[in-house]
Design an enzyme around this catalytic site. Structure first.
Site, mmCIF file in Angstrom:
data_model
loop_
_atom_site.group_PDB
_atom_site.id
_atom_site.type_symbol
_atom_site.label_atom_id
_atom_site.label_comp_id
_atom_site.label_asym_id
_atom_site.label_seq_id
_atom_site.Cartn_x
_atom_site.Cartn_y
_atom_site.Cartn_z
ATOM 1 N N GLY A 223 0.961 -1.170 0.083
ATOM 2 C CA GLY A 223 -0.045 -0.081 -0.069
ATOM 3 C C GLY A 223 0.693 1.270 0.026
ATOM 4 O O GLY A 223 0.376 2.363 0.044
ATOM 5 N N ARG A 267 2.999 -1.416 -6.074
ATOM 6 C CA ARG A 267 3.083 0.086 -6.680
ATOM 7 C C ARG A 267 4.447 0.558 -6.541
ATOM 8 O O ARG A 267 4.915 1.079 -7.263
ATOM 9 C CB ARG A 267 2.040 0.804 -6.017
ATOM 10 C CG ARG A 267 1.813 2.313 -6.755
ATOM 11 C CD ARG A 267 0.813 3.165 -6.091
ATOM 12 N NE ARG A 267 -0.250 2.439 -5.667
ATOM 13 C CZ ARG A 267 -1.635 2.492 -6.358
ATOM 14 N NH1 ARG A 267 -1.560 3.142 -7.473
ATOM 15 N NH2 ARG A 267 -2.654 1.748 -6.047
ATOM 16 N N ARG A 303 -6.740 3.439 -15.123
ATOM 17 C CA ARG A 303 -6.777 4.117 -13.599
ATOM 18 C C ARG A 303 -7.723 5.263 -13.623
ATOM 19 O O ARG A 303 -8.299 5.725 -12.856
ATOM 20 C CB ARG A 303 -5.409 4.245 -13.287
ATOM 21 C CG ARG A 303 -4.783 2.869 -13.066
ATOM 22 C CD ARG A 303 -3.284 3.204 -12.226
ATOM 23 N NE ARG A 303 -3.768 3.453 -10.858
ATOM 24 C CZ ARG A 303 -3.350 4.428 -10.264
ATOM 25 N NH1 ARG A 303 -3.107 5.575 -10.816
ATOM 26 N NH2 ARG A 303 -3.847 4.847 -8.937
ATOM 27 N N CYS A 334 -14.610 3.619 -27.900
ATOM 28 C CA CYS A 334 -15.903 4.261 -28.496
ATOM 29 C C CYS A 334 -16.889 4.295 -27.185
ATOM 30 O O CYS A 334 -17.795 3.581 -27.010
ATOM 31 C CB CYS A 334 -16.568 3.406 -29.432
ATOM 32 S SG CYS A 334 -17.909 4.131 -30.225
HETATM 33 N N1 LLP Z 1 -1.191 -7.123 -1.095
HETATM 34 C C1 LLP Z 1 -2.644 -7.338 -1.294
HETATM 35 C C2 LLP Z 1 -3.316 -8.426 -0.615
HETATM 36 C C3 LLP Z 1 -3.362 -6.442 -2.094
HETATM 37 O O1 LLP Z 1 -4.691 -6.613 -2.187
HETATM 38 C C4 LLP Z 1 -2.722 -5.330 -3.026
HETATM 39 C C5 LLP Z 1 -3.210 -4.385 -3.807
HETATM 40 C C6 LLP Z 1 -1.052 -5.309 -2.456
HETATM 41 C C7 LLP Z 1 -0.601 -6.242 -1.507
HETATM 42 C C8 LLP Z 1 -0.371 -4.270 -3.323
HETATM 43 O O2 LLP Z 1 -0.845 -3.151 -2.713
HETATM 44 P P1 LLP Z 1 0.055 -1.856 -3.311
HETATM 45 O O3 LLP Z 1 1.452 -1.720 -2.571
HETATM 46 O O4 LLP Z 1 0.315 -1.924 -5.020
HETATM 47 O O5 LLP Z 1 -0.541 -0.664 -3.222
HETATM 48 N N2 LLP Z 1 -5.563 -1.159 -9.447
HETATM 49 C C9 LLP Z 1 -5.428 -0.341 -8.078
HETATM 50 C C10 LLP Z 1 -4.838 -0.762 -7.117
HETATM 51 C C11 LLP Z 1 -5.490 -1.963 -6.581
HETATM 52 C C12 LLP Z 1 -4.529 -2.748 -5.599
HETATM 53 C C13 LLP Z 1 -5.294 -3.786 -4.878
HETATM 54 N N3 LLP Z 1 -4.560 -4.630 -4.122
HETATM 55 C C14 LLP Z 1 -4.842 1.064 -8.839
HETATM 56 O O6 LLP Z 1 -4.462 1.076 -9.908
HETATM 57 O O7 LLP Z 1 -4.519 1.804 -8.014
#
Ligand code: LLP
Length: 419
Positions: A223, A267, A303, A334
């Protein structure tokens, strides 16, 4: 402009001209820097870092991150299968299930991956499985965060995790069947806005962990946010490490040898490394709005549409010129909602200019689709030595349609060709 500093406009233009657009470009140097930052910040503590591959699962990126010393975090059986190509030790693959099927559970148990179970019902099924021995459980810490409501996973109403009130039952289910809960996990959301929320959730997990007699690790999720707008402050990893290490130093006093902590961001490692390059295909004034129409769209970068997400846009062909024109940047899908950026100040644009959407390395290509039966873009890796490699060629329009027809059991010859 700051976003392009590390990856020069000239280099990106060269890639766009040689590879064609649209294409995703990832800068290896940025990915390695992000990897080093986390490893360095926790180097004196038993902390392992996993990469949530859902952010960007191109196999070349997986290899790069793994070589930097980071493990794999997966959320589907398909992702598990992908990671299997990169490690001989299945326990190194952390698999957080979410509405997993019995067949997926059976296969994951047989493979021997570290399974993270997120509901009491699934834990019961796991404990009934004759070949299952140990697992991790995902807790809903009742503390959530995230850049958008749709990516807040830790709130008590969210679909994820076992509620704190059910923990006693979870421990009992495992004990009754002679299985061991060896790990505890929570992930509060993606793009965390307040790092204090992550620290608070970590405290909750550390506290709850005392109820689990067989614990070997705690995984605090991912996160860590990316500063998409220049007004946003970068996540202060060093400061975060300071706070986390304070908690670990106290906690470790009562832990057995080998006990460790994990984090699993996605991310963090790849977002800032990536650009989506696209070419201007039309310019038009619709009353008050001046559109730049591109050769990409919501099918390649979802996004902005799903989360109202912001990506800086740079006109590489006019790099350094005064940004005094207001443009809305639209896609080639479209749907009137297919707008990737509203009201951006950019230099006066011309047909065929190359634009870069910045910070597109995470949740760009992995969320791309073939909507409107469009082809997927290429992916390119810029190496630290200045060279670059196409790590996934673009699909041609013809390939896209031929693959589709063949998959559906149709001949790929057109009527025209048959005649
Ligand atoms: N661990 C779990 C259990 C997760 O569900 C996620 C992301 C992560 C780790 C990694 O999260 P990060 O460090 O990348 O924030 N499509 C969305 C993001 C969805 C993330 C869902 N879970 C976007 O484009 O912002």
């Amino acid at each position: 402009m700051t976003k392009i500093r590390e990856t020069s406009a000239q280099t990106l233009l060269r890639v766009a001209n040689q590879t064609g657009t649209p294409c995703y470009v990832y800068n290896e140097t940025t990915i390695l820097r992000q990897s080093r930052l986390v490893l360095e910040a926790f180097k004196h503590h038993p902390v392992k870092w996993l990469y949530a591959i859902k952010a960007n699962d191109n196999p070349h990126i997986l290899k790069l991150i793994q070589r930097a010393g980071i493990g794999f975090d997966t959320v589907s059986f398909e992702e598990v299968l992908l990671c299997q190509h990169f490690t001989d030790d299945p326990r190194q693959i952390f698999y957080t299930e979410n509405s997993m099927s019995d067949a997926e559970m059976d296969a994951a148990i047989r493979l021997g991956v570290t399974l993270n179970i997120g509901s009491l019902k699934r834990l019961e099924r796991f404990c009934d499985h004759p070949e299952a021995h140990e697992c991790c459980v995902r807790i809903n810490p009742a503390i959530g965060d995230g850049h958008h409501a749709r990516v807040n996973t830790g709130d008590s109403e969210s679909k994820f995790g076992i509620r704190i009130g059910q923990i006693e039952e979870a421990v009992a289910v495992a004990q009754k069947s002679g299985k061991r809960i060896i790990g505890l996990h929570a992930h509060i959301g993606s793009g965390i806005k307040e790092p204090e929320n992550l620290i608070a959730a970590m405290k909750v997990l550390l506290e709850l962990s005392r109820e689990f007699p067989d614990l070997q690790f705690i995984n605090f999720g991912g996160g860590m946010p990316t500063p998409y707008r220049s007004s946003e402050k970068p996540f202060d990893m060093a400061r975060f490490a300071e706070l986390a290490i304070k908690l670990f130093d106290t906690d470790l006093k009562n832990r057995p040898d080998g006990f460790h902590y994990l984090f699993e961001p996605g991310r963090w490692f790849v977002a800032e490394a990536g650009f989506l390059l696209t070419k201007v295909q039309t310019i038009k004034d619709q009353l008050e709005t001046r559109y730049l129409g591109t050769d990409t769209g919501m099918h390649h970068l979802m996004r902005p549409i799903i989360y109202d997400a912001w990506h800086d846009v740079v006109n590489l062909s006019k790099f350094g010129e005064a940004a005094d024109q207001l443009y809305t940047i639209s896609g080639n899908i479209c749907e009137s909602g297919d707008i990737l950026a509203f009201d951006r100040l950019l230099p006066e644009a011309e047909m065929d200019d190359i634009l870069a959407f910045c910070d597109a390395g995470a949740y760009g290509m992995t969320m791309a689709s073939q909507y409107n039966r469009r082809a997927l873009p290429a992916e390119v890796l810029l190496k630290s030595d200045g060279s670059y490699q196409v790590i996934r060629p673009a699909q041609t329009a013809e390939e896209t349609v031929a693959e589709f027809l063949a998959k559906c059991g149709f001949e790929t010859e057109t009527h025209h060709q048959k005649k």
